[in-house]
Design a protein around this motif. Structure first.
Motif: not given
Length: 547
Positions: A141, A137-139, A155-158, A35-37, A160
């Motif tokens: 769900l 940056r992928t978390r 989810e790819a956070r950048e 989830a982090r970078d 969505g």
């Protein structure tokens, strides 16, 4: 459309990256989502233990660890003081990393490499295998275990974008607040709050020139109230990690309070910058289970420990290597289901032992809170009576803390006793040692190190498959090799002509499995080598009881 991968790893800290790297080293494709970078602003670890360094040796990244960024000329002493311009009670001296020598029991020694340096090394290693797809940056769900595979929704956070990943197996290495463990409804046993502590990473150029205490890697601060803080050279240059150790009461520490505490620890006003602050809870917990179906947990997701001793990440990387070869064996078709079951049976007792030792280390470090030191040791005078009181306290504390500083038995002396994929030989289980380690080739133990020549350890012979060490050329290894060929089990026979190694391993034939643990030994080959291989490869439906 779902994308299929053999192993999906959730969590990109050192344990997840080690798992991706080791699986890639074994030829297994992985996707790792984090989830982090990938940036690390508050390193949670800074010591790479001796067993982990042995894994780094087999991965070919020792030079990368040593050159990662820590100042290897930084002295590694640990000292206990009133403040850095006050009185020193004692210290344990350690060489700088560049000067440390490997002990007789290993080709490596521990290395100082904080997480902000170590994670990038592991990331490069995992990527270098060509089998790791790391997605920052992928978390995660959610996920569903279908019985024959797992579907994870991420989810790819950048962007969505929400999409599914199909995997044969999923491993949660996603930390103490593990989403994976929570979704599996796995409880943890132990103490959920030993202390509430707040860390601050500070920057100060030339800090050693601002105090009278001799240089050290770690300082422990002891006041009239007992042990209250520590300071660690987090990069060996100008960054330091200050830890304000609380108790069992949760409260918020302001930046002003943190600054006051840091000034108290140094013993004078000085200029410094607080780069980041992090409150955290020191825990002593182990998950009740490490697996449900096709989903596993490892690292902090499976066990949480006080950092006193440096066991946390190193226990997690041991998880990763233990699980990695078993997943690879199952995916490659030669490992059975019991091999996967053995992961929890082998690693959970190791975690229980290690977090218990770490908790005991914490009790020793905080003992001055409970025993109330002789208040004369804090007096500003330097009379013979005061010096004698300080020496008595310092000698006691120094001796008591040696168990934490010298813990080779924890790192190398673990034994997978009672594992269903280990064949016992009837020899007694050796007593657990902490500050010493007597190498043993008893089944379930780490295969001992011996130098075969100036630069080659016997550990260098161990690879992705099983290795049968033959110390007597007359011992017949052909039946086991034939059985391995029939079963598709990777096996290599290595002749060892070395009297020291022969004496240490004690048997003519010793079978070492892909993680470097001894799985069987004997002076002659067993009557049924097929049964031996089915036992150590975890194929319960075929395995026979071997004595």
């Amino acid at each position: 459309m779902a994308k299929r991968v053999p192993v999906l790893i959730v969590g990109g800290g050192p344990v997840g990256l080690s798992l991706a790297g080791d699986l890639g080293w074994r030829g297994i494709d992985t996707v790792l989502v984090e989830a982090r970078d990938g940036s690390v602003f508050q390193p949670k670890m800074d010591m790479v233990g001796i067993r982990t360094m042995e894994f780094c040796r087999r991965w070919g990244i020792v030079d990368d660890v040593e050159s990662a960024g820590y100042n290897r000329a930084q002295v590694q002493d640990c000292a206990w003081v009133t403040n850095l311009n006050g009185f020193e009670f004692g210290r344990e001296a350690f060489a700088a990393p560049q000067d440390e020598r490997s002990p007789a029991q290993s080709p490596q020694h521990r290395e100082r490499c904080p997480q902000n340096f170590f994670d990038p090394v592991l990331t490069r290693f995992a990527n270098s295998t060509g089998h790791a797809d790391i997605r920052y940056r992928t978390r995660l769900l959610s996920f569903v275990d279908h019985g024959d595979h797992v579907t994870a929704t991420v989810e790819a956070r950048e962007t969505g974008e929400v999409y599914d990943i199909d995997a044969d197996y999923l491993v949660g290495t996603d930390g103490g607040d593990s989403t994976v463990r929570t979704a599996l409804d796995i409880a943890m046993s132990g103490d959920g709050a030993l202390t509430y502590t707040s860390n601050a990473i500070i920057r100060c150029t030339g800090l050693p020139s601002l105090h009278t205490t001799a240089p050290a890697y770690r300082y422990i601060f002891i006041g009239p109230e007992g042990t209250w803080a520590t300071l660690v050279a987090i990069d060996g240059r100008d960054q330091w990690r200050f830890s304000l150790i609380g108790d069992g009461t949760q409260r918020e520490i302001s930046e002003e309070e943190m600054r006051t505490a840091i000034v108290r620890a140094v013993g004078r006003e000085f200029d410094f910058e607080i780069l980041s602050m992090l409150p955290w809870v020191r825990r002593q917990l182990v998950a009740d289970n490490y697996r449900k179906g096709r989903v596993f947990i490892a690292g902090d997701a499976a066990h949480l420990t006080s950092p006193t001793g440096g066991f946390g990440m190193n226990t997690g990387i041991l998880d990763a290597v233990n699980l990695s070869w078993k997943l690879a064996a199952r995916l490659q078709g030669w490992g059975g289901e019991e091999l996967l079951d053995s992961y929890e049976l082998e690693q959970r007792p190791v975690a229980v032992r290690n977090i218990t030792e770490a908790g005991d280390n914490l009790k020793r470090m905080l003992e001055p809170r409970l025993t109330t030191p002789d208040q004369r040791i804090f007096a500003p005078d330097d009379t013979p009576e005061t010096r004698a009181a300080r020496k008595a306290f310092g000698d006691h504390y120094t001796e008591m803390m040696k168990r934490e500083w010298h813990s080779i038995g924890i790192h190398l002396g673990y034994v997978y006793d009672g594992s269903p994929v280990i064949v016992p030989d009837g020899t007694p289980l050796p007593a657990m040692q902490v500050s010493s380690y007597a190498p043993s080739a008893r089944p379930g133990s780490r295969a001992p190190h011996v130098w075969l020549d100036a630069s080659r350890s016997i550990l260098d012979e161990f690879g992705p498959g099983f290795v049968l060490l033959r110390f007597d050329p007359s011992a017949d290894s052909a039946p086991l090799q034939a059985a391995a060929d029939r079963a598709g089990v990777p096996l290599r026979v290595v002749d060892i002509d070395d009297p020291v190694a022969s004496e240490l391993y004690e048997r003519a034939l010793v079978l070492v499995r892909p993680d470097g643990q001894v799985s069987w030994r004997g002076d002659t080959m067993v009557e049924d080598p097929d049964a031996l291989l089915t036992r150590v490869s975890g194929r319960r439906e075929h395995a026979l009881v071997l004595q």
